[in-house]
Structures are given as C-alpha cells and as structure tokens.
Scaffold this motif. Structure first.
Motif, PDB file in Angstrom:
ATOM      1  N   ARG A  29      49.272  60.174  29.678  1.00  0.00           N
ATOM      2  CA  ARG A  29      49.603  59.242  30.387  1.00  0.00           C
ATOM      3  C   ARG A  29      49.906  59.397  31.391  1.00  0.00           C
ATOM      4  O   ARG A  29      51.053  59.224  31.920  1.00  0.00           O
ATOM      5  N   ARG A  30      49.385  59.950  33.213  1.00  0.00           N
ATOM      6  CA  ARG A  30      50.364  59.289  34.153  1.00  0.00           C
ATOM      7  C   ARG A  30      49.659  58.198  34.751  1.00  0.00           C
ATOM      8  O   ARG A  30      48.110  58.017  35.526  1.00  0.00           O
ATOM      9  N   SER A  86      44.497  55.604  35.021  1.00  0.00           N
ATOM     10  CA  SER A  86      45.945  56.784  34.820  1.00  0.00           C
ATOM     11  C   SER A  86      44.940  58.021  34.460  1.00  0.00           C
ATOM     12  O   SER A  86      43.376  58.124  34.488  1.00  0.00           O
ATOM     13  N   ILE A  87      45.566  59.398  34.602  1.00  0.00           N
ATOM     14  CA  ILE A  87      44.755  60.458  34.713  1.00  0.00           C
ATOM     15  C   ILE A  87      45.739  61.210  32.637  1.00  0.00           C
ATOM     16  O   ILE A  87      46.840  60.425  33.093  1.00  0.00           O
ATOM     17  N   ARG A  88      45.000  62.519  32.736  1.00  0.00           N
ATOM     18  CA  ARG A  88      45.541  62.734  31.769  1.00  0.00           C
ATOM     19  C   ARG A  88      46.445  64.196  31.257  1.00  0.00           C
ATOM     20  O   ARG A  88      45.708  64.046  32.539  1.00  0.00           O
ATOM     21  N   THR A  89      47.727  64.202  31.084  1.00  0.00           N
ATOM     22  CA  THR A  89      47.781  65.596  31.406  1.00  0.00           C
ATOM     23  C   THR A  89      47.308  66.638  30.283  1.00  0.00           C
ATOM     24  O   THR A  89      46.505  65.969  29.304  1.00  0.00           O
ATOM     25  N   PRO A  90      47.587  67.324  30.738  1.00  0.00           N
ATOM     26  CA  PRO A  90      46.793  68.714  29.816  1.00  0.00           C
ATOM     27  C   PRO A  90      47.189  68.525  28.192  1.00  0.00           C
ATOM     28  O   PRO A  90      46.716  68.636  26.957  1.00  0.00           O
ATOM     29  N   GLN A 133      50.597  65.015  43.671  1.00  0.00           N
ATOM     30  CA  GLN A 133      50.997  63.577  44.442  1.00  0.00           C
ATOM     31  C   GLN A 133      51.558  63.112  43.484  1.00  0.00           C
ATOM     32  O   GLN A 133      52.137  63.661  42.467  1.00  0.00           O
ATOM     33  N   HIS A 134      52.523  61.745  43.479  1.00  0.00           N
ATOM     34  CA  HIS A 134      53.596  61.189  43.273  1.00  0.00           C
ATOM     35  C   HIS A 134      53.305  60.490  41.859  1.00  0.00           C
ATOM     36  O   HIS A 134      51.777  59.423  41.543  1.00  0.00           O
ATOM     37  N   ASN A 135      53.327  61.161  40.401  1.00  0.00           N
ATOM     38  CA  ASN A 135      52.542  60.911  39.156  1.00  0.00           C
ATOM     39  C   ASN A 135      53.767  60.430  38.726  1.00  0.00           C
ATOM     40  O   ASN A 135      54.613  60.446  38.149  1.00  0.00           O
ATOM     41  N   LEU A 136      53.557  58.844  37.720  1.00  0.00           N
ATOM     42  CA  LEU A 136      54.375  57.832  37.062  1.00  0.00           C
ATOM     43  C   LEU A 136      53.896  57.937  35.285  1.00  0.00           C
ATOM     44  O   LEU A 136      53.289  58.093  34.872  1.00  0.00           O
TER      45      LEU A 136
END
Length: 73
Positions: free
Chosen positions: A59-60, A51-55, A21-24
């Motif tokens: 935040r994305r 938000s979601i977290r990258t490894p 998906q497109h994450n900003l």
C-alpha cells in the motif's frame, strides 16, 4: 490526465502520473498520526484513507489524501 490514467487511478494501480506524486508508506502515515501501521492498513480497508497498490502489492498513500485527513481530524 488521460482516460487510461483515470481508469487506473480508480482501480488503485500505480500509473506514471501517480508515481510522480509523493506517495507515503503505511509507516510514514502512522508516524504522522502517532498510530500503529496496522491501524493505517485498517483505515485503508474501511475506506477512511484511500490507498493505491504497488506492483508488489504494497500500500501507498498519496500525500494530499493524508494531509486532507490530518486537517479533518
């Protein structure tokens, strides 16, 4: 979506399904709302914007969530 992917989505971890998906970034979201990126981080902390977290812990924001908030404003 599989049960594993749904569970990972609920915990905020990026799965392959979410990665497609497109994450900003917070900066991109801030530019869309004409606010400071710290304000976007506060929105995420308070639950205004999911938000979601990258490894790496960054935040994305999913584009669909951001557009929904823009339309709500």
């Amino acid at each position: 979506m599989t049960a594993i992917a749904e569970n990972d989505e609920q915990t905020g971890m990026i799965t392959p399904a979410l990665a497609t998906q497109h994450n900003l970034t917070p900066g991109q979201v801030a530019a869309m709302f004409n606010v400071n990126p710290k304000t976007v981080a506060r929105w995420a902390s308070s639950g205004v914007l999911r938000s979601i977290r990258t490894p790496g812990g960054h935040r994305r924001f999913r584009e669909a969530d951001v557009v929904a908030l823009l339309n709500r404003s």
